[in-house]
Design an enzyme around this catalytic site. Structure first.
Site, PDB file in Angstrom:
ATOM      1  N   TYR A   1       0.841  -1.205   0.000  1.00 20.78           N
ATOM      2  CA  TYR A   1       0.000   0.000   0.000  1.00 20.78           C
ATOM      3  C   TYR A   1       0.877   1.258   0.000  1.00 20.78           C
ATOM      4  CZ  TYR A   1      -2.542   3.905   1.938  1.00 20.78           C
ATOM      5  OH  TYR A   1      -3.029   5.157   2.154  1.00 20.78           O
TER       6      TYR A   1
ATOM      7  N   GLY B   1       3.095  -5.777   8.384  1.00 21.90           N
ATOM      8  CA  GLY B   1       3.116  -4.467   7.711  1.00 21.90           C
ATOM      9  C   GLY B   1       2.997  -3.295   8.655  1.00 21.90           C
TER      10      GLY B   1
END
Ligand code: UFG
Length: 357
Positions: free
Chosen positions: A148, A288
């Site tokens: 992302y 993440g």
């Protein structure tokens, strides 16, 4: 002369709709372009024009500029935004976020629109925790924490070239943790993955407990530290940046309050605001997630005079709580729940695939 019509992609989403509302209040004409996969029609201000469309559809994107020739600036919010999901579905993020932004930029350039504000992210800065001990400035090394974050960096790089080649003027606003609500619009994702709305759903009795993702980070209580910044302050930054674009040329700004709170502190503050017990259990880390993300927003404060108005976590959570209490089922619509149309889907999540390697 600068046109006062602003195209807001993703203007039915959480931050996009808040910005659309503040643009309307400030007297701008607003066109919202959104596919409603994650956004809500009811979040769009009534005074804004609404175009249902997908950035993957180049013809549809081009038609918006044909239909609204007064568009003078584009604010680009529409994208896939979940750090955790991007670790499971990297192609969805790396490809679609970039390609959709390029489709938009290409249509802009073809129509002579050269003013752009990007919704970017603190996920560009997955720094080792000793480096992140200080608030993160714009000149910190870029180290995206997930596909992302990387997809937003790809777009920032594309903007660099659009600036050099076509003279596009742009500002990239790297938000830390958007939170809070306006009376007109709040946070409603399906599925919900963000900490504050999840905690408030527990307070409303809609979930039995909240899971804290990891308590073994090198932080004061072992849980992740984030800089929670009110969505209205983010929206104001967009409007300020747009007004200054012609002088700025090309800039990236980090947006946060400059103070970090742990996950446990968020839960505790929400208990205080709501008066509800909000049970919490400790779970494993979420892939993440950087340990600490706190912004230095000195640049935008100094250069544009940006002054966040919602400085304390309690008032931010209170504004979110007021919205969630008034809208216990969010917008209550039947949007498609964040899933891309079949043609855009990528591989199934990594966890659901057999590993042949
Ligand atoms: N968290 C939990 N339990 C949950 C949900 C979240 O413990 O059920 C934790 C996360 O691990 C993280 C913190 O709460 O430490 C905040 O998580 P959010 O999902 O609310 O927000 P993120 O920090 O993951 O992500 C947000 C935006 C991203 C952006 C990022 C940059 O959603 O787009 O901030 O800071 F990239």
């Amino acid at each position: 002369m600068t046109s006062q019509t602003v195209l807001v992609t993703g203007g039915a989403g959480y931050i996009g709709s808040a910005t659309a509302h503040l643009l309307v209040r400030a007297g701008y004409r607003v066109v919202v372009f959104d596919n409603l996969y994650q956004g809500h029609r009811a979040a769009v201000p009534q005074q804004a024009a609404f175009v249902l469309g997908d950035l993957a559809d180049r013809a549809a994107v081009s038609q918006v500029f044909d239909r609204y020739p007064d568009i003078g600036c584009v604010m680009h919010f529409a994208s896939y935004t979940l750090v955790g999901e991007s670790m499971e579905r990297p192609f969805k993020y790396l490809r679609d976020n970039l390609v959709n932004a390029l489709n938009l930029l290409e249509a802009m350039i073809a129509h002579g629109v050269k003013r752009f504000i990007l919704s970017s992210t603190a996920n560009l800065f997955d720094l080792p925790s000793d480096r992140a001990a200080e608030p993160i400035r714009e000149d910190a090394p870029i180290a995206p924490g997930s596909p992302y974050g990387e997809s937003k960096f790809f777009i920032e790089r594309a903007l660099h070239w659009m600036h050099r080649i076509y003279g596009l003027k742009y500002v990239s606003l790297r938000y830390f943790n958007a939170s809070g609500a306006l009376p007109e619009c709040g946070e409603d994702h399906a599925p919900e993955t963000h900490l504050i709305p999840l905690v408030l759903q527990v307070a409303l009795g809609q979930r039995p407990y909240v899971t804290i993702f990891g308590d073994d980070y090198p932080t004061r209580d072992g849980t992740c530290v984030r800089d929670y910044i009110h969505v209205a302050d983010l929206a104001e930054a967009h409007i300020l940046a747009m007004a200054a674009l012609d002088q700025l040329g090309a800039r990236c700004y980090n947006l946060g309050n400059g103070r970090g709170f742990t996950v446990k502190e968020v839960v505790e503050t929400a208990r205080k605001v709501t008066g509800a017990p909000i049970p919490a259990v400790i779970g494993p880390r979420r892939p993440g997630d950087p340990a600490v993300l706190v912004a230095s927003s000195e640049s935008i404060r100094r250069e544009l005079g940006w002054q966040p108005k919602h400085l304390d976590l309690e008032s931010i959570i209170r504004s979110a709580w007021e919205w969630h209490r008034a809208h216990p089922n969010g917008y209550g619509d039947t949007h498609l729940g964040g899933e891309a149309p079949p043609a855009l889907r990528d591989l199934p999540p990594a966890s659901q695939r057999e590993d042949k390697g």
